[in-house]
Design a protein around this motif. Structure first.
Motif, PDB file in Angstrom:
ATOM      1  N   VAL A 153     -12.745 -22.405  -6.627  1.00  8.86           N
ATOM      2  CA  VAL A 153     -12.203 -21.051  -6.524  1.00  8.86           C
ATOM      3  C   VAL A 153     -10.901 -20.965  -7.313  1.00  8.86           C
ATOM      4  CG1 VAL A 153     -13.264 -20.572  -4.295  1.00  8.86           C
ATOM      5  CG2 VAL A 153     -11.004 -21.607  -4.366  1.00  8.86           C
ATOM      6  N   GLU A 189     -17.590 -25.439  -3.846  1.00  7.43           N
ATOM      7  CA  GLU A 189     -17.155 -24.149  -4.395  1.00  7.43           C
ATOM      8  C   GLU A 189     -15.778 -24.204  -5.080  1.00  7.43           C
ATOM      9  OE1 GLU A 189     -16.403 -19.505  -2.998  1.00  7.43           O
ATOM     10  OE2 GLU A 189     -16.875 -21.046  -1.501  1.00  7.43           O
ATOM     11  N   ILE A 196      -8.011 -23.151   1.353  1.00 12.27           N
ATOM     12  CA  ILE A 196      -8.841 -24.021   0.525  1.00 12.27           C
ATOM     13  C   ILE A 196      -8.772 -25.426   1.127  1.00 12.27           C
ATOM     14  CG2 ILE A 196      -8.615 -22.716  -1.637  1.00 12.27           C
ATOM     15  CD1 ILE A 196      -6.362 -24.581  -2.459  1.00 12.27           C
ATOM     16  N   LYS A 200     -14.071 -25.745  -0.354  1.00 15.55           N
ATOM     17  CA  LYS A 200     -13.488 -24.928  -1.424  1.00 15.55           C
ATOM     18  C   LYS A 200     -12.423 -25.745  -2.168  1.00 15.55           C
ATOM     19  CE  LYS A 200     -14.214 -20.427   0.765  1.00 15.55           C
ATOM     20  NZ  LYS A 200     -13.547 -19.181   1.234  1.00 15.55           N
TER      21      LYS A 200
END
Length: 328
Positions: A162, A160, A178, A128
């Motif tokens: 975010v 990903e 994260i 993330k």
């Protein structure tokens, strides 16, 4: 003789009326604890007789230019890739001047915790990446890094991005929410002071110094207010150069004065960390490559059809005196 004088008088009156019809007030969104170049330009007297009207603070570049496109504000600024996407969506906007970028003093870094095994693009698969907003500067830089790192399209989808509010990025990284945090400016500097962070890469490692974002106006506004447009661009360009020709301490002091005077109940601490705007060109003149780079990127990503948007559709330097060597 009289018959010849009357038309001239009427013509002068008509010109005066047309001039007076141009707006002398520009609605805009500000940024908490920061000073924009138009705000600095107004403070320095470069913007007269035009005045700014603050209507609130923006939450992101894409939101800011959307507000300009829909007429809620008169100008807004964002990452050039976001501007290109809005032009592709048939929004009647035009970039008129660069206002931020990346250099050795001001850049975006992708940071991990010390001891984290992430060392390469492929190590980001399944991870993330926290950033302030999607569809803008940070996401574009991330995807370019992944592409250069040899990831396939399917592997890129497994990384990903975010959204995390900027003030929470460092905390989210340290708490393990994260894996990577995109940090810049004061937030980066404060995080590095606390230690235990390691940069994975920065945007200037990929592109070198570059201007990254532009202010936009609607084409309708430009057509109806050519003189005001020229004044806005010229004043903003002069403000950019003022920060370059004055010492850092003087710039910071001026910014603190502006924040104190406008009375928005803000914390001016972050201004003390100001180092550079990162604008790569004199007076914020827009370089063709700074627009074309993101058009090419969006075409590769499949967000644009080849040839759907051309650089000349996106920007103009017609109102910037520095484009022709003026405003020295």
């Amino acid at each position: 003789m009289i018959k010849r004088i009357i038309p001239v008088a009427l013509l002068l009156t008509a010109c005066g009326t047309a001039q007076a019809a141009e707006t002398q007030e520009l609605r805009y969104q500000g940024s908490v604890g920061a000073v924009t170049f138009p705000e600095l330009a107004e403070e320095l007297g470069y913007l007269k007789p035009v005045k700014l009207k603050w209507i609130g603070n923006t939450i992101s570049g894409p939101q800011d230019i959307q507000s300009a496109a829909t007429g809620q504000t008169d100008f807004g600024g964002a990452f050039n890739g976001a501007v290109v996407k809005l032009v592709a969506a048939k929004a009647p906007i035009k970039s008129v001047i660069s206002y931020y970028g990346s250099d050795k003093e001001a850049n975006q870094g992708f940071f991990v915790l010390d001891g984290n095994p992430i060392r390469s693009a492929k190590d980001l698969i399944g991870k993330k990446i926290g950033m302030n907003t999607l569809g803008a500067h940070a996401e574009a830089v991330l995807k370019e890094y992944l592409k250069r790192g040899g990831l396939t399209a399917e592997q890129v989808k497994q990384v990903e991005p975010v959204v995390v509010p900027p003030v929470n990025l460092e905390q989210s990284l340290r708490q393990g929410q994260i894996d990577v945090a995109v940090l810049s400016g004061v937030l980066r500097d404060k995080a590095l002071e606390r230690g235990a962070l390691r940069p994975l890469f920065t945007d200037i490692e990929l592109f070198g110094p570059f201007s990254a974002g532009t202010y936009v106006l609607t084409t309708r506004f430009i057509e109806r207010n050519p003189s005001t447009t020229r004044k806005f661009v010229e004043a903003t360009a002069k403000a950019i150069e003022w920060t370059r020709t004055h010492g850092r301490d003087e710039v910071v002091a001026k910014y603190k004065e502006i924040i104190a005077r406008r009375g928005r109940n803000e914390d001016a601490t972050s201004i003390g960390y100001w180092k550079s705007s990162g604008v790569a060109t004199t007076g914020g003149v827009i370089a063709d490559v700074e627009i074309k780079r993101w058009i090419d990127w969006l075409e590769r990503e499949g967000d644009l059809r080849p040839g759907q948007v051309k650089a000349e559709d996106v920007y103009t330097n017609a109102y910037n005196p520095y484009a022709s060597g003026g405003a020295t």
